[in-house]
Design a protein around this motif. Sequence first.
Motif, PDB file in Angstrom:
ATOM      1  N   HIS A 124      47.500 154.095  40.060  1.00 11.49           N
ATOM      2  CA  HIS A 124      48.360 153.038  40.581  1.00 11.49           C
ATOM      3  C   HIS A 124      49.740 153.609  40.864  1.00 11.49           C
ATOM      4  CE1 HIS A 124      50.363 149.261  41.273  1.00 11.49           C
ATOM      5  NE2 HIS A 124      51.283 149.604  40.393  1.00 11.49           N
ATOM      6  N   SER A 153      45.460 152.110  43.793  1.00 11.11           N
ATOM      7  CA  SER A 153      46.110 150.802  43.796  1.00 11.11           C
ATOM      8  C   SER A 153      47.580 150.987  44.170  1.00 11.11           C
ATOM      9  CB  SER A 153      45.991 150.162  42.404  1.00 11.11           C
ATOM     10  OG  SER A 153      46.874 149.075  42.249  1.00 11.11           O
ATOM     11  N   ILE A 182      43.202 149.016  46.714  1.00 10.23           N
ATOM     12  CA  ILE A 182      43.740 147.736  46.258  1.00 10.23           C
ATOM     13  C   ILE A 182      45.223 147.699  46.635  1.00 10.23           C
ATOM     14  CG2 ILE A 182      44.209 146.235  44.268  1.00 10.23           C
ATOM     15  CD1 ILE A 182      41.953 147.775  42.788  1.00 10.23           C
ATOM     16  N   LYS A 184      48.468 145.173  46.477  1.00  6.74           N
ATOM     17  CA  LYS A 184      49.059 143.920  45.990  1.00  6.74           C
ATOM     18  C   LYS A 184      50.499 143.867  46.465  1.00  6.74           C
ATOM     19  CE  LYS A 184      51.351 142.995  42.437  1.00  6.74           C
ATOM     20  NZ  LYS A 184      52.803 142.660  42.207  1.00  6.74           N
ATOM     21  N   GLN A 252      50.096 142.720  38.120  1.00 10.69           N
ATOM     22  CA  GLN A 252      49.441 143.963  38.519  1.00 10.69           C
ATOM     23  C   GLN A 252      48.643 144.565  37.369  1.00 10.69           C
ATOM     24  OE1 GLN A 252      49.841 145.830  41.807  1.00 10.69           O
ATOM     25  NE2 GLN A 252      47.915 146.402  40.833  1.00 10.69           N
ATOM     26  N   LEU A 256      44.448 144.941  37.284  1.00  9.93           N
ATOM     27  CA  LEU A 256      43.732 146.196  37.068  1.00  9.93           C
ATOM     28  C   LEU A 256      42.933 146.182  35.771  1.00  9.93           C
ATOM     29  CD1 LEU A 256      46.467 148.730  38.240  1.00  9.93           C
ATOM     30  CD2 LEU A 256      44.407 148.046  39.481  1.00  9.93           C
TER      31      LEU A 256
END
Length: 313
Positions: A124, A153, A182, A184, A252, A256
């Motif tokens: 991430h 992510s 992913i 966001k 977040q 996850l």
Amino acid sequence: MILVCGEALFDLFAEETATGFQIDARIGGSPFNVAVGLSRLETPAAFFSGLSTDLFGRRLRSALESEGVDLRFAVEKSAPTTLSVVSLGPDGSPEYAFNGEGAADRLIETGDLPELDDTIEAIHLGSFSALVEPVGTSVLGLVKRESARRVISYDPNIRPTVVADMERWRARIEELLDHVHILKISAEDLENLYPGADRAALASSWIERGVRLAVVTDGGKGAYGYTAAGELHVPGKTVDVADTVGAGDSFQAALLAAMSREGLLKADRLRALDRDALRGILSFAVEAAAITCSRRGADLPSRADLASSQARN
């Protein structure tokens, strides 16, 4: 285990008094918060960043260690820690002024990139560390190297007080889109980056580029999830808001954590994500963000906090 890449810093909350300001220093940084949030939700997390050898950096390292975050990928730097002065608007929303030129978290070079083993299921990244140099280019290189083997992510989490040029943020998103699974983003960031854009159409364009799941968070209105199968909305939770610092990071981390727990942090599993599973994941993340909004600062919830909240509801 999820590897979180990005800044670790101190937020300085400044409250005006009759004689000046009262400063309340809190550990923070969006990626730092996500790593801590994952660990509190009992999802193994590792942290990749430059950590200063100064007083603030040592405290950040100690805090991460006490939260159970794996620091084998953290890089020690003899440079200062980024300091962010935070003021709160009437609605509790934070405004940031960063002091981070030449700071440890920005000084990650390509040579600092870690070799990853099979314990890392996802990476991430987000916030200004994905943009400022040299760390931005270095992390971009890590993503390009690893995206065929691990889920990536990304949360832009834009900080105009660090980089005011929205075109640079958009350009970095474009560079990442072919490698991100992913994505966001908050509704506020979406509007700043793409004024007037239709969010569903924008999310659809990202899905066409290869993003498996796009999520737009919209404060009290909840969250909107987009996959190749269509759109899903989960409403927000009503809480007494102390402030919204860390709410997006909490969302977040919970997003996850829920996906990891369900074994969904695989590119092929994400492609087949069904509506019921997505609804449960987004609801869990909305609940986590609501708990954070009820507390001052980025005090992200534990798994026990969420279980207690869900039991009350």
